[in-house]
Design a protein around this motif. Sequence first.
Motif, short mmCIF file in Angstrom:
data_model
loop_
_atom_site.label_atom_id
_atom_site.label_comp_id
_atom_site.label_asym_id
_atom_site.label_seq_id
_atom_site.Cartn_x
_atom_site.Cartn_y
_atom_site.Cartn_z
N TRP A 1 0.86 -1.18 0.00
CA TRP A 1 0.00 0.00 0.00
C TRP A 1 0.90 1.23 0.00
O TRP A 1 1.77 1.35 0.85
CB TRP A 1 -0.91 0.00 1.23
CG TRP A 1 -2.08 0.93 1.10
CD1 TRP A 1 -2.14 2.24 1.49
CD2 TRP A 1 -3.36 0.62 0.52
NE1 TRP A 1 -3.38 2.76 1.20
CE2 TRP A 1 -4.14 1.79 0.61
CE3 TRP A 1 -3.90 -0.51 -0.04
CZ2 TRP A 1 -5.45 1.85 0.14
CZ3 TRP A 1 -5.21 -0.47 -0.51
CH2 TRP A 1 -5.97 0.69 -0.41
N ASN A 2 0.69 2.14 -0.92
CA ASN A 2 1.58 3.29 -1.06
C ASN A 2 0.79 4.59 -1.07
O ASN A 2 0.15 4.93 -2.05
CB ASN A 2 2.41 3.17 -2.35
CG ASN A 2 3.41 4.31 -2.49
OD1 ASN A 2 3.58 5.13 -1.58
ND2 ASN A 2 4.08 4.37 -3.63
N GLU A 3 0.84 5.30 0.05
CA GLU A 3 0.26 6.64 0.11
C GLU A 3 1.32 7.71 0.24
O GLU A 3 1.04 8.84 0.65
CB GLU A 3 -0.75 6.73 1.26
CG GLU A 3 -1.99 5.88 1.03
CD GLU A 3 -3.11 6.15 2.02
OE1 GLU A 3 -3.35 7.34 2.32
OE2 GLU A 3 -3.73 5.17 2.49
N ASP A 4 2.56 7.37 -0.12
CA ASP A 4 3.63 8.36 -0.12
C ASP A 4 3.53 9.29 -1.32
O ASP A 4 4.08 10.39 -1.31
CB ASP A 4 5.00 7.67 -0.13
CG ASP A 4 5.28 6.93 1.17
OD1 ASP A 4 4.70 7.32 2.20
OD2 ASP A 4 6.06 5.97 1.16
N LEU A 5 2.83 8.86 -2.36
CA LEU A 5 2.62 9.70 -3.53
C LEU A 5 1.60 10.79 -3.21
O LEU A 5 0.77 10.62 -2.31
CB LEU A 5 2.11 8.85 -4.70
CG LEU A 5 3.03 7.71 -5.17
CD1 LEU A 5 2.28 6.80 -6.13
CD2 LEU A 5 4.28 8.29 -5.82
N PRO A 6 1.63 11.91 -3.92
CA PRO A 6 0.60 12.94 -3.70
C PRO A 6 -0.80 12.37 -3.91
O PRO A 6 -1.00 11.48 -4.74
CB PRO A 6 0.93 14.00 -4.75
CG PRO A 6 2.37 13.79 -5.07
CD PRO A 6 2.62 12.32 -4.94
N TYR A 7 -1.76 12.93 -3.19
CA TYR A 7 -3.13 12.43 -3.33
C TYR A 7 -3.80 12.92 -4.62
O TYR A 7 -4.94 12.56 -4.90
CB TYR A 7 -3.94 12.82 -2.09
CG TYR A 7 -3.53 11.99 -0.89
CD1 TYR A 7 -4.07 10.75 -0.65
CD2 TYR A 7 -2.53 12.45 -0.04
CE1 TYR A 7 -3.67 9.98 0.42
CE2 TYR A 7 -2.12 11.69 1.04
CZ TYR A 7 -2.69 10.45 1.27
OH TYR A 7 -2.27 9.68 2.33
N SER A 8 -3.05 13.70 -5.38
CA SER A 8 -3.50 14.06 -6.73
C SER A 8 -3.03 13.04 -7.76
O SER A 8 -3.43 13.10 -8.93
CB SER A 8 -2.95 15.44 -7.11
OG SER A 8 -1.53 15.47 -6.99
N ASP A 9 -2.21 12.09 -7.35
CA ASP A 9 -1.65 11.07 -8.24
C ASP A 9 -2.55 9.84 -8.22
O ASP A 9 -2.78 9.24 -7.15
CB ASP A 9 -0.24 10.71 -7.78
CG ASP A 9 0.52 9.83 -8.76
OD1 ASP A 9 -0.13 9.06 -9.49
OD2 ASP A 9 1.76 9.91 -8.77
N PRO A 10 -3.07 9.41 -9.36
CA PRO A 10 -3.95 8.23 -9.37
C PRO A 10 -3.26 6.95 -8.94
O PRO A 10 -3.94 5.96 -8.63
CB PRO A 10 -4.42 8.15 -10.83
CG PRO A 10 -3.41 8.93 -11.61
CD PRO A 10 -2.92 10.01 -10.70
N ALA A 11 -1.92 6.96 -8.91
CA ALA A 11 -1.19 5.78 -8.45
C ALA A 11 -1.15 5.69 -6.92
O ALA A 11 -0.77 4.65 -6.37
CB ALA A 11 0.23 5.77 -9.01
#
Length: 335
Positions: free
Chosen positions: A125-135
């Motif tokens: 699970w990866n929430e390190d990406l911005p929450y604007s990133d669909p990934a």
Amino acid sequence: MPLIEGFTEKLDAAIDAGALPGLHGLVIRDDNGLVLERYLTGADEGWGRPLGEVRFSAETLHDLRSVSKSLVGLLYGIALDRGEVPPPDAYLMAQFPDYADLARAPHLATQKISHALTMTLGQAWNEDLPYSDPANSEIAMERAPDRYRFILEQPAIAAPGSKWIYSGGATALLGHLIERGSGASLLDFARMHLLAPLGIEAAEWFAGSDGTYSAASGLRLRPRDLATIGEMVLRGGTWLSRKVVPAAWLNEAFTPRISCFDDVEYGYQWYLRAATDGHGPRRFAMGNGGQRLILIPERGLSIAILCGGYNQPDQWKTPAAIMLEHVLPGLAVRR
């Protein structure tokens, strides 16, 4: 009053000097009620949707983002006390019979609800990406045709219970169990059993495109009401002599279960820090943009901080400055 003389003046000077950028609201309560309340003006969002420049007041709702997770943790304890959800030691997949095709996976077979409560499911699970990133995993979950299948299908990367992996998916599973067991939506359950007993009437909860409330990040409350929830927790889960959250559940929730980062441990959807500065341990909830609910039990302090630094790498600085440069120095050290 737990705050020493001069605290308010120093804090207001910092606000006037622009030393606390992005601050929208700050509320501090103690055992006697409201200690301090400050509201500013700034750009805001509603779950990622721009709201423009907002002049905040005591009546303005604000995104809690992932502070929502900790409140879902309280809701789970309430539902458990009502006999509407399984206990933490129950096996997770037994609660999701619609996904029997996934249950054969070895890691899913050993997962328990406690692993969702502690974010130790052991799945990628990866929430390190911005929450604007669909990934970003939470965004991908919100856009998935079946959010629960999406969560449960994530590959195993550790044995359940062995590693803390930040996961809005874990909280989503808990929210689903509350809704299924109670027969009420997450917002209605929260209103009936957490908010109404505290006299809190104003609340919103954002839902995804499938109509499901986002347990991980969608709740909006007034800052003063968030601080009131914290005060209720500090009172052992009671408010005006009424039990709101079982004290036994709070003891379980605030028991350190696993290390998550730095000197911080995790309980049941709450962060825990053992303090050595004379003010006692902290219990806190955190959300994207600088949202915080910080409890200092030994001082009876509940501190709600709401900010607008969504997705910014330095979003932590303003709440940290409030605590480290103002609140903690404003307390007389107990010896």
